[in-house]
Design a protein around this motif. Structure first.
Motif, short mmCIF file in Angstrom:
data_model
loop_
_atom_site.label_atom_id
_atom_site.label_comp_id
_atom_site.label_asym_id
_atom_site.label_seq_id
_atom_site.Cartn_x
_atom_site.Cartn_y
_atom_site.Cartn_z
N CYS A 32 0.87 -1.18 0.00
CA CYS A 32 0.00 0.00 0.00
C CYS A 32 0.90 1.22 0.00
O CYS A 32 1.54 1.51 1.01
CB CYS A 32 -0.87 -0.04 1.26
SG CYS A 32 -1.90 1.41 1.47
N ILE A 36 -3.84 7.72 0.80
CA ILE A 36 -5.31 7.72 0.81
C ILE A 36 -5.79 7.68 2.26
O ILE A 36 -5.11 7.10 3.11
CB ILE A 36 -5.88 6.48 0.07
CG1 ILE A 36 -5.16 5.19 0.50
CG2 ILE A 36 -5.82 6.66 -1.44
CD1 ILE A 36 -5.86 3.92 0.08
N CYS A 38 -7.22 6.05 4.90
CA CYS A 38 -7.65 4.66 5.16
C CYS A 38 -6.79 4.12 6.30
O CYS A 38 -5.59 4.38 6.33
CB CYS A 38 -7.41 3.86 3.88
SG CYS A 38 -7.91 2.13 4.00
N ASN A 39 -7.40 3.41 7.24
CA ASN A 39 -6.55 2.83 8.29
C ASN A 39 -7.10 1.59 9.01
O ASN A 39 -6.67 1.29 10.13
CB ASN A 39 -6.18 3.89 9.34
CG ASN A 39 -7.35 4.22 10.24
OD1 ASN A 39 -8.49 3.85 9.94
ND2 ASN A 39 -7.09 4.90 11.33
N PRO A 40 -8.01 0.79 8.41
CA PRO A 40 -8.45 -0.41 9.13
C PRO A 40 -7.32 -1.38 9.48
O PRO A 40 -7.41 -2.11 10.47
CB PRO A 40 -9.46 -1.06 8.18
CG PRO A 40 -9.53 -0.24 6.97
CD PRO A 40 -8.74 0.99 7.16
N CYS A 41 -6.26 -1.37 8.69
CA CYS A 41 -5.14 -2.26 9.01
C CYS A 41 -4.54 -1.90 10.37
O CYS A 41 -4.20 -2.78 11.16
CB CYS A 41 -4.07 -2.22 7.91
SG CYS A 41 -3.47 -0.56 7.54
N MET A 52 1.01 4.72 11.12
CA MET A 52 0.95 5.72 10.04
C MET A 52 1.30 7.07 10.64
O MET A 52 0.94 7.34 11.79
CB MET A 52 -0.48 5.84 9.53
CG MET A 52 -0.96 4.72 8.71
SD MET A 52 -2.69 5.02 8.33
CE MET A 52 -2.97 3.60 7.33
N PRO A 59 0.76 3.03 5.31
CA PRO A 59 1.05 2.32 6.57
C PRO A 59 2.44 1.69 6.55
O PRO A 59 2.95 1.32 5.49
CB PRO A 59 -0.02 1.24 6.60
CG PRO A 59 -0.32 0.98 5.16
CD PRO A 59 -0.16 2.28 4.45
N CYS A 76 -8.43 -5.17 4.75
CA CYS A 76 -7.90 -4.13 3.84
C CYS A 76 -8.80 -4.00 2.61
O CYS A 76 -8.89 -4.92 1.80
CB CYS A 76 -6.48 -4.50 3.42
SG CYS A 76 -5.86 -3.40 2.12
N PRO A 77 -9.45 -2.83 2.43
CA PRO A 77 -10.33 -2.65 1.27
C PRO A 77 -9.56 -2.66 -0.05
O PRO A 77 -10.13 -2.91 -1.10
CB PRO A 77 -11.01 -1.30 1.53
CG PRO A 77 -10.11 -0.59 2.48
CD PRO A 77 -9.42 -1.63 3.29
N GLY A 78 -8.28 -2.40 0.02
CA GLY A 78 -7.45 -2.38 -1.19
C GLY A 78 -6.86 -3.74 -1.53
O GLY A 78 -6.13 -3.87 -2.52
N ILE A 81 -2.70 -6.45 1.51
CA ILE A 81 -1.87 -7.01 2.58
C ILE A 81 -1.70 -8.51 2.38
O ILE A 81 -2.67 -9.24 2.14
CB ILE A 81 -2.50 -6.73 3.97
CG1 ILE A 81 -2.70 -5.22 4.15
CG2 ILE A 81 -1.61 -7.30 5.07
CD1 ILE A 81 -3.28 -4.81 5.49
S1 SF4 Z 1 -6.23 -0.99 5.12
FE1 SF4 Z 1 -5.17 -1.54 3.22
S2 SF4 Z 1 -5.56 0.19 1.81
FE2 SF4 Z 1 -6.07 0.88 3.89
S3 SF4 Z 1 -4.14 1.83 4.61
FE3 SF4 Z 1 -4.12 -0.30 5.33
S4 SF4 Z 1 -2.97 -1.39 3.74
FE4 SF4 Z 1 -3.61 0.58 2.84
#
Ligand code: SF4
Ligand code: SF4
Length: 153
Positions: A32, A36, A38-41, A52, A59, A76-78, A81
């Protein structure tokens, strides 16, 4: 401009690589790199290994803290991971999978690289459902550990 900004495909050169010892215990590779929000990880990690600088920053995984538990893979929505564990000539890759044909434990599937090219065969070792995402662990030759990032059933 980095190559992935033109192609949308990361290469090993774009990633932080764990040590041999860290690979042996299992570590999450966060593929990643975009800024963007985003932070569920970060929230998913039970040992607070992922951090982060701010919500928009990419991250960073502290490989020393990471225990390779795979909890971050399915959140991870992307789909960015991957947890990699290597022992001698064998590697286990835990990856996110969202295609319709779900693999079963014991299946032999095609192992695909980041470009979707078939690089060999993989043995399915574990399949866990995480919401809409399946978290699949495959076994491959260790030479493919940092290349294989998807499967075709
Ligand atoms: S959850 Fe996935 S897309 Fe979102 S910051 Fe973490 S690694 Fe990146
Ligand atoms: S594999 Fe487990 S310990 Fe490692 S970063 Fe992911 S959630 Fe944290």
């Amino acid at each position: 401009m980095r190559q992935y900004e033109k192609t949308g495909i990361l290469s090993i050169k774009d990633l932080k690589i764990p040590s041999k010892k860290q690979f042996e215990k299992g570590v999450a590779i966060l593929e990643c790199v975009q800024e963007i929000p985003c932070n569920p990880c970060v929230d998913s990690c039970p040992v607070h290994a992922i951090s982060m600088k701010d919500i928009n920053a990419p991250p960073v995984n502290n490989f020393e803290k990471c225990i390779g538990c795979t909890k971050c893979v399915g959140v991870c929505p992307g789909l960015a991971i991957f947890v990699i564990k290597i022992k001698a000539n064998t590697a286990w890759i835990t990856l996110p999978y969202e295609f319709v044909t779900v693999p079963k434990v014991g299946d032999v599937v095609q192992a695909l690289d980041r470009k979707g090219k078939v690089r060999g065969k993989a043995l399915v070792k574990k399949v866990v459902k995480h919401g809409k995402t399946m978290v699949v662990t495959i076994e491959v030759n260790s030479s493919l550990a940092m290349s294989i990032r998807n499967i075709r059933v």
